[in-house]
Write a protein that holds these residues in place. Structure first.
Motif, mmCIF file in Angstrom:
data_model
loop_
_atom_site.group_PDB
_atom_site.id
_atom_site.type_symbol
_atom_site.label_atom_id
_atom_site.label_comp_id
_atom_site.label_asym_id
_atom_site.label_seq_id
_atom_site.Cartn_x
_atom_site.Cartn_y
_atom_site.Cartn_z
ATOM 1 N N UNK A 334 -2.929 -1.918 -0.916
ATOM 2 C CA UNK A 334 -2.224 -3.249 -0.519
ATOM 3 C C UNK A 334 -1.367 -3.234 0.433
ATOM 4 N N UNK A 335 -1.901 -2.051 1.762
ATOM 5 C CA UNK A 335 -1.546 -2.852 2.949
ATOM 6 C C UNK A 335 -2.804 -1.793 3.892
ATOM 7 N N UNK A 336 -3.323 -2.293 4.298
ATOM 8 C CA UNK A 336 -4.310 -1.980 5.392
ATOM 9 C C UNK A 336 -3.558 -1.388 6.769
ATOM 10 N N UNK A 337 -3.504 0.177 6.826
ATOM 11 C CA UNK A 337 -2.669 0.156 8.626
ATOM 12 C C UNK A 337 -3.852 -0.329 9.561
ATOM 13 N N UNK A 338 -4.645 -1.378 9.345
ATOM 14 C CA UNK A 338 -5.204 -2.038 10.254
ATOM 15 C C UNK A 338 -4.412 -3.605 10.926
ATOM 16 N N UNK A 339 -3.473 -3.999 9.619
ATOM 17 C CA UNK A 339 -2.704 -5.470 9.887
ATOM 18 C C UNK A 339 -1.336 -4.925 9.243
ATOM 19 N N UNK A 340 -1.085 -3.254 9.087
ATOM 20 C CA UNK A 340 0.791 -3.517 9.432
ATOM 21 C C UNK A 340 0.694 -2.228 9.407
ATOM 22 N N UNK A 341 1.993 -2.240 9.886
ATOM 23 C CA UNK A 341 2.638 -0.626 10.926
ATOM 24 C C UNK A 341 3.796 -0.059 9.689
ATOM 25 N N UNK A 342 3.141 1.032 8.986
ATOM 26 C CA UNK A 342 3.589 1.776 8.164
ATOM 27 C C UNK A 342 4.361 2.163 8.624
ATOM 28 N N UNK A 343 6.057 2.867 8.185
ATOM 29 C CA UNK A 343 6.765 3.360 8.098
ATOM 30 C C UNK A 343 7.983 4.286 6.842
ATOM 31 N N UNK A 344 7.857 5.426 7.055
ATOM 32 C CA UNK A 344 8.255 5.920 6.152
ATOM 33 C C UNK A 344 9.579 6.592 5.691
ATOM 34 N N UNK A 345 10.598 6.063 4.556
ATOM 35 C CA UNK A 345 11.847 7.624 5.242
ATOM 36 C C UNK A 345 11.827 7.874 3.976
ATOM 37 N N UNK A 346 11.804 9.114 3.790
ATOM 38 C CA UNK A 346 12.313 10.024 2.840
ATOM 39 C C UNK A 346 13.536 10.845 2.573
#
Length: 429
Positions: A334-346
């Motif tokens: 659902x979230x290709x890195x070329x179109x989205x800025x991806x952040x993860x908080x664990x």
């Protein structure tokens, strides 16, 4: 002690100074209402204010009144019944204050005092949400973001496909070519016409029929040459040229990953919620669109809604790699890195099966970190670190600029940890 209240209005007829004094005076009531609102609302529902009610008994203010003794004369305009010296009968029911029955209580006379209600603005609400965290004002600052490629026009070329042909420029080139090609022919034609006219106007004795015929033939040839110049030629065609141009992405997705095993208490989850909320508000200041994805895990991981994410009672053991594997699948789908800025908080308390921690390390290094903008791991525990923390330290050494990990013990540690995690992205106050 006497209190003087300044009610002089400032801009827009609001007394900002008095409002701040009021908020400070009833901070306890407001703080309690805000905490209830935070527990009741979702993370994305923090952009509006809150209505707060305060018992009427707590909002009384000092007033000026006449003290005992002294001599007073009161004149009531329009009085036709009493004169000075008359005694006025006491009203039925006793005192002259009416028949009130208490603050906010019900009575058979239908009288009472309602609670005082007022509204907090968004800024005031967030100030109380993060009270004790010493949250500064975050200024808008450009972030290093992943880029997507967009094809944009980059000049003109002689080669291309018909769909990208520039009609205006092609017609301009054709017009310039026709002018350039016809100009010498038209000059020669004009000279031939003038010579023919001069020869015809000569005295009949001096006329040269052969020259006149030659000039007429030359004029006809030149006129045919002018007509033969094409209106448009393939040489004239111009096409828009497209070139790739990196475009900064204006949308981000924040993945909230939390351990819900039996060792994670509700207090741990509340601390995690504050951290997730702070990160969400931070991202929202820099991106036009921010989506949230909630992934909870024990021995198995599931994508859930926010309500189930924070308040579900499902528990079990702990296998963190199940969440990372699910996370990687969601990104690919659902979230290709070329179109989205991806952040993860664990958020976790650090418990994990020993054999699984090395799997988590490999998943992060080989699969997730090359796709992510930032990964923040907070361990909510006062105890010593376990195997998961030590394996994550190896990831932090490999991706020092984009992977951060800190320990939380209580709610007061949230903002200092957040500032440390994102110190490269926070502007200097």
């Amino acid at each position: 002690m006497t209190y003087f209240i300044d009610r002089r209005p400032n801009a827009k007829h609001k007394s900002a100074v008095n409002r701040q004094r009021f908020l400070e005076r009833y901070r306890h009531h407001i703080k309690r209402s805000v905490e209830e609102a935070v527990n009741r609302r979702s993370i994305t529902d923090m952009q509006r204010g809150e209505s707060v009610s305060i018992p009427a008994k707590d909002i009384s203010e000092p007033v000026f009144q006449h003290g005992p003794g002294g001599r007073r004369t009161v004149v009531s305009p329009g009085n036709k019944e009493f004169v000075e010296g008359d005694k006025i009968r006491r009203p039925p029911g006793g005192g002259g204050g009416g028949g009130g029955t208490g603050e906010g209580s019900a009575s058979n006379q239908g009288q009472g005092n309602d609670e005082f209600a007022f509204s907090l603005s968004r800024e005031e609400f967030l100030e109380f949400v993060f009270e004790g965290l010493e949250l500064p004002h975050l200024e808008r600052k450009s972030l290093k973001s992943l880029e997507e490629i967009k094809m944009v026009r980059a000049g003109l070329s002689r080669d291309g496909v018909p769909s990208r042909m520039s009609v205006t420029r092609s017609m301009r080139e054709a017009y310039a070519r026709r002018i350039a090609m016809r100009a010498p022919i038209k000059r020669a034609l004009k000279e031939a016409q003038e010579a023919l006219a001069e020869e015809i106007n000569k005295d009949p004795i001096l006329k040269n029929p052969a020259r006149i015929a030659a000039l007429e033939a030359e004029i006809e040839r030149l006129e045919k040459r002018i007509e033969a110049v094409p209106f448009i030629d393939t040489f004239d065609l111009r096409y828009h040229q497209l070139a790739p141009e990196p475009q900064p992405s204006s949308q981000a997705v924040m993945f909230c990953v939390m351990d819900v095993s039996g060792s994670m208490t509700q207090n741990h989850k509340d601390i995690a919620k504050r951290f997730f909320l702070l990160l969400y508000l931070f991202l929202e200041k820099h991106y036009e669109k921010v989506e949230l994805v909630f992934v909870r895990h024990h021995t198995a991981a599931r994508e859930v809604g926010e309500e189930e994410f924070f308040y579900s009672r499902e528990t079990g053991g702990t296998i963190v790699s199940s969440a990372l594997t699910l996370l990687d699948g969601i990104i690919d789908k659902r979230y290709p890195p070329a179109q989205w800025n991806l952040y993860v908080a664990q958020a976790s308390d650090g418990d994990n099966w020993d054999d699984d921690s090395s799997i988590c390390r490999d998943l992060l290094i080989k699969e997730l970190m090359p796709k992510l903008q930032y990964y923040a791991y907070v361990e909510i525990t006062p105890h010593e670190h376990q195997s998961l923390w030590h394996e994550y330290e190896n990831v932090a050494k490999r991706f020092a600029e984009r992977f951060a990990m800190r320990q939380l013990v209580e709610a007061g540690d949230i903002y200092p940890v957040f500032r440390e995690l994102f110190k490269r992205r926070l502007s200097t106050p």
